[in-house]
Structures are given as C-alpha cells and as structure tokens.
Design a protein around this motif. Structure first.
Motif, PDB file in Angstrom:
ATOM      1  N   TYR A  57       2.043  -1.878   6.175  1.00  0.00           N
ATOM      2  CA  TYR A  57       0.587  -1.883   6.055  1.00  0.00           C
ATOM      3  C   TYR A  57       0.051  -2.511   7.338  1.00  0.00           C
ATOM      4  O   TYR A  57       0.389  -3.644   7.678  1.00  0.00           O
ATOM      5  CB  TYR A  57       0.144  -2.690   4.823  1.00  0.00           C
ATOM      6  CG  TYR A  57       0.237  -1.885   3.549  1.00  0.00           C
ATOM      7  CD1 TYR A  57      -0.812  -1.045   3.171  1.00  0.00           C
ATOM      8  CD2 TYR A  57       1.369  -1.931   2.758  1.00  0.00           C
ATOM      9  CE1 TYR A  57      -0.726  -0.279   2.018  1.00  0.00           C
ATOM     10  CE2 TYR A  57       1.456  -1.169   1.601  1.00  0.00           C
ATOM     11  CZ  TYR A  57       0.406  -0.343   1.235  1.00  0.00           C
ATOM     12  OH  TYR A  57       0.495   0.416   0.095  1.00  0.00           O
ATOM     13  N   ARG A  58      -0.758  -1.728   8.067  1.00  0.00           N
ATOM     14  CA  ARG A  58      -1.249  -2.158   9.379  1.00  0.00           C
ATOM     15  C   ARG A  58      -2.566  -2.918   9.247  1.00  0.00           C
ATOM     16  O   ARG A  58      -3.416  -2.581   8.423  1.00  0.00           O
ATOM     17  CB  ARG A  58      -1.493  -0.930  10.268  1.00  0.00           C
ATOM     18  CG  ARG A  58      -0.245  -0.086  10.536  1.00  0.00           C
ATOM     19  CD  ARG A  58      -0.616   1.267  11.105  1.00  0.00           C
ATOM     20  NE  ARG A  58      -1.474   2.004  10.177  1.00  0.00           N
ATOM     21  CZ  ARG A  58      -2.681   2.470  10.468  1.00  0.00           C
ATOM     22  NH1 ARG A  58      -3.217   2.295  11.658  1.00  0.00           N
ATOM     23  NH2 ARG A  58      -3.379   3.137   9.560  1.00  0.00           N
ATOM     24  N   VAL A  59      -2.747  -3.895  10.121  1.00  0.00           N
ATOM     25  CA  VAL A  59      -4.029  -4.609  10.204  1.00  0.00           C
ATOM     26  C   VAL A  59      -4.977  -3.686  10.970  1.00  0.00           C
ATOM     27  O   VAL A  59      -4.747  -3.397  12.143  1.00  0.00           O
ATOM     28  CB  VAL A  59      -3.864  -5.943  10.961  1.00  0.00           C
ATOM     29  CG1 VAL A  59      -5.210  -6.655  11.074  1.00  0.00           C
ATOM     30  CG2 VAL A  59      -2.829  -6.827  10.277  1.00  0.00           C
ATOM     31  N   VAL A  60      -6.029  -3.178  10.289  1.00  0.00           N
ATOM     32  CA  VAL A  60      -6.923  -2.238  10.969  1.00  0.00           C
ATOM     33  C   VAL A  60      -8.260  -2.856  11.355  1.00  0.00           C
ATOM     34  O   VAL A  60      -8.931  -2.352  12.252  1.00  0.00           O
ATOM     35  CB  VAL A  60      -7.163  -0.945  10.162  1.00  0.00           C
ATOM     36  CG1 VAL A  60      -5.936  -0.069  10.179  1.00  0.00           C
ATOM     37  CG2 VAL A  60      -7.618  -1.248   8.753  1.00  0.00           C
ATOM     38  N   ASN A  61      -8.675  -3.876  10.674  1.00  0.00           N
ATOM     39  CA  ASN A  61      -9.778  -4.689  11.169  1.00  0.00           C
ATOM     40  C   ASN A  61      -9.702  -6.043  10.491  1.00  0.00           C
ATOM     41  O   ASN A  61      -8.766  -6.282   9.717  1.00  0.00           O
ATOM     42  CB  ASN A  61     -11.145  -4.008  11.010  1.00  0.00           C
ATOM     43  CG  ASN A  61     -11.433  -3.642   9.571  1.00  0.00           C
ATOM     44  OD1 ASN A  61     -11.118  -4.408   8.663  1.00  0.00           O
ATOM     45  ND2 ASN A  61     -12.013  -2.481   9.357  1.00  0.00           N
ATOM     46  N   GLU A  62     -10.642  -6.901  10.807  1.00  0.00           N
ATOM     47  CA  GLU A  62     -10.525  -8.260  10.302  1.00  0.00           C
ATOM     48  C   GLU A  62     -10.461  -8.251   8.780  1.00  0.00           C
ATOM     49  O   GLU A  62     -11.400  -7.811   8.115  1.00  0.00           O
ATOM     50  CB  GLU A  62     -11.717  -9.081  10.774  1.00  0.00           C
ATOM     51  CG  GLU A  62     -11.353 -10.532  11.012  1.00  0.00           C
ATOM     52  CD  GLU A  62     -12.504 -11.272  11.646  1.00  0.00           C
ATOM     53  OE1 GLU A  62     -12.937 -12.262  11.047  1.00  0.00           O
ATOM     54  OE2 GLU A  62     -12.959 -10.825  12.710  1.00  0.00           O
ATOM     55  N   GLY A  63      -9.341  -8.673   8.259  1.00  0.00           N
ATOM     56  CA  GLY A  63      -9.233  -8.815   6.818  1.00  0.00           C
ATOM     57  C   GLY A  63      -8.869  -7.557   6.055  1.00  0.00           C
ATOM     58  O   GLY A  63      -8.949  -7.534   4.830  1.00  0.00           O
ATOM     59  N   LEU A  64      -8.406  -6.503   6.737  1.00  0.00           N
ATOM     60  CA  LEU A  64      -8.051  -5.282   6.008  1.00  0.00           C
ATOM     61  C   LEU A  64      -6.721  -4.689   6.481  1.00  0.00           C
ATOM     62  O   LEU A  64      -6.502  -4.501   7.683  1.00  0.00           O
ATOM     63  CB  LEU A  64      -9.147  -4.225   6.156  1.00  0.00           C
ATOM     64  CG  LEU A  64      -8.943  -2.977   5.285  1.00  0.00           C
ATOM     65  CD1 LEU A  64      -9.056  -3.304   3.791  1.00  0.00           C
ATOM     66  CD2 LEU A  64      -9.950  -1.880   5.653  1.00  0.00           C
ATOM     67  N   LEU A  65      -5.860  -4.369   5.487  1.00  0.00           N
ATOM     68  CA  LEU A  65      -4.608  -3.652   5.753  1.00  0.00           C
ATOM     69  C   LEU A  65      -4.776  -2.197   5.332  1.00  0.00           C
ATOM     70  O   LEU A  65      -5.389  -1.919   4.289  1.00  0.00           O
ATOM     71  CB  LEU A  65      -3.470  -4.253   4.917  1.00  0.00           C
ATOM     72  CG  LEU A  65      -3.048  -5.688   5.218  1.00  0.00           C
ATOM     73  CD1 LEU A  65      -2.119  -6.201   4.113  1.00  0.00           C
ATOM     74  CD2 LEU A  65      -2.364  -5.777   6.566  1.00  0.00           C
ATOM     75  N   ARG A  66      -4.203  -1.282   6.120  1.00  0.00           N
ATOM     76  CA  ARG A  66      -4.207   0.145   5.736  1.00  0.00           C
ATOM     77  C   ARG A  66      -2.785   0.672   5.835  1.00  0.00           C
ATOM     78  O   ARG A  66      -2.015   0.257   6.699  1.00  0.00           O
ATOM     79  CB  ARG A  66      -5.140   0.937   6.647  1.00  0.00           C
ATOM     80  CG  ARG A  66      -5.291   2.396   6.220  1.00  0.00           C
ATOM     81  CD  ARG A  66      -6.374   3.113   7.016  1.00  0.00           C
ATOM     82  NE  ARG A  66      -7.695   2.572   6.752  1.00  0.00           N
ATOM     83  CZ  ARG A  66      -8.671   2.449   7.666  1.00  0.00           C
ATOM     84  NH1 ARG A  66      -8.473   2.857   8.901  1.00  0.00           N
ATOM     85  NH2 ARG A  66      -9.832   1.921   7.337  1.00  0.00           N
ATOM     86  N   ILE A  67      -2.467   1.630   4.965  1.00  0.00           N
ATOM     87  CA  ILE A  67      -1.112   2.179   4.909  1.00  0.00           C
ATOM     88  C   ILE A  67      -0.670   2.701   6.290  1.00  0.00           C
ATOM     89  O   ILE A  67      -1.455   3.329   7.013  1.00  0.00           O
ATOM     90  CB  ILE A  67      -1.034   3.299   3.838  1.00  0.00           C
ATOM     91  CG1 ILE A  67       0.405   3.700   3.530  1.00  0.00           C
ATOM     92  CG2 ILE A  67      -1.889   4.492   4.219  1.00  0.00           C
ATOM     93  CD1 ILE A  67       1.155   2.678   2.760  1.00  0.00           C
ATOM     94  N   GLY A  68       0.563   2.403   6.626  1.00  0.00           N
ATOM     95  CA  GLY A  68       1.167   2.894   7.864  1.00  0.00           C
ATOM     96  C   GLY A  68       2.370   3.752   7.523  1.00  0.00           C
ATOM     97  O   GLY A  68       2.503   4.224   6.378  1.00  0.00           O
TER      98      GLY A  68
END
Ligand code: SME
Length: 162
Positions: A57-68
């Motif tokens: 799960y990638r850090v995509v902006n401050e405070g959010l993970l998105r599936i990688g």
C-alpha cells in the motif's frame, strides 16, 4: 532427532535469505518504484507457502495509503493512516506482527479467510515513507520474528531503489 511438527515447519531464515538475494538481483540497477514493488510482491508471494496475499500500500498523499502492486485476491483500494493494521503501521512507522486479525481493533477484512498478518514500513533513499508491505495468511499465528526480520531486510533492499 527433530519431531514431526518441527520437520514440517518451513526454515524461514533460509527462505528469506534466498528471497533477499533474488529480490536484490532483480531490482538491482532499477530505478522504478512500480517495477521494484511488483517484482518483490511476486517473488515473496511465490516463495512463502503460508501466505495468502502479498502486496504494497503506497503513501499517495498526507495520511492516505492506496493499493500498489500485489499478488492474491482483490483487496481494498485505500486505507487512511491510523486505520486497520496497514494504516497503523503507516502512522507509527513500526512493523506489526498480528497473530489473530480478529483480535486487532479496527482490522480491515479484505479477505474473510485471513487469520494472521504482518506489515512492515518501506522507505525511500531520502528516508520518506514510500509504502507498507503487507502479508496475510489463512493460518493463525503464521508470522513471527523471522518474518519480521526477513521482511525488514527486504524493505532495506528496496530502499536503495525507491
Ligand atoms: N487487513 C489489512 C487491510 C489490507 S488487506 O489485508 C490486503 C488492514 O487491516 O490494514
């Protein structure tokens, strides 16, 4: 003489040693986060017989993970920092080994058959948090300190390419 149970246990240290070497040789010379994560997820998933899901799960902006990149059944797309096991690791930047996911408050059940889980932080060269690496198992208590040590060593290898 080893008993029947210990004979069935995988030699995790040997598995991780071989895995680290394979991942290092595949990602060496590569300067591409997606390619590095995809290769690592694939190699880890196919090397560890007790794992049902492996991914980032990638850090995509401050405070959010998105599936990688991942291997296994479909998983949830976004996880806020502080939510579930992945979000807790992202917020606290400390690996978590969870023997029983149902006992973890706020656990996010992407796969209802998952019983145990391990998550480790993954950093870039500059020290920023790039992602968390998440492994699930259908077996309870599948992960231990050998997994933590092995996966943290893999995260160190990836750090050189992220
Ligand atoms: N169980 C995780 C969510 C991701 S899935 O396991 C792939 C969590 O609680 O953060």
């Amino acid at each position: 003489m080893p008993d029947a149970v210990s004979q069935q246990k995988p030699d995790k240290q040997a598995l991780y040693e071989a895995l680290a070497g394979r991942i290092d040789s595949v990602v060496r010379g590569l300067d591409d986060e997606v390619a590095a994560m995809a290769s690592a997820a694939c190699l880890i998933h196919h090397a560890l017989p007790y794992v049902s899901w492996t991914g980032f799960y990638r850090v995509v902006n401050e405070g959010l993970l998105r599936i990688g990149p991942y291997q296994g059944p479909p998983a949830c797309l976004e996880i806020p920092f502080g939510s579930g096991i992945c979000g807790t690791v992202a917020a606290e930047e400390e690996s978590l080994v969870v023997a029983d996911v149902h006992a973890f408050p706020g656990h996010i059940a992407c796969d209802s058959a998952a019983r145990s889980e391990i998550v480790v932080p993954v950093y870039r060269k500059d020290g920023s948090l790039a992602a968390v690496l998440d492994l699930d198992s259908h077996a309870p208590s599948a992960f231990d300190d050998d997994d933590r040590t092995g996966l943290e060593a893999i995260a160190e290898i990836l750090r050189r390419h992220l």
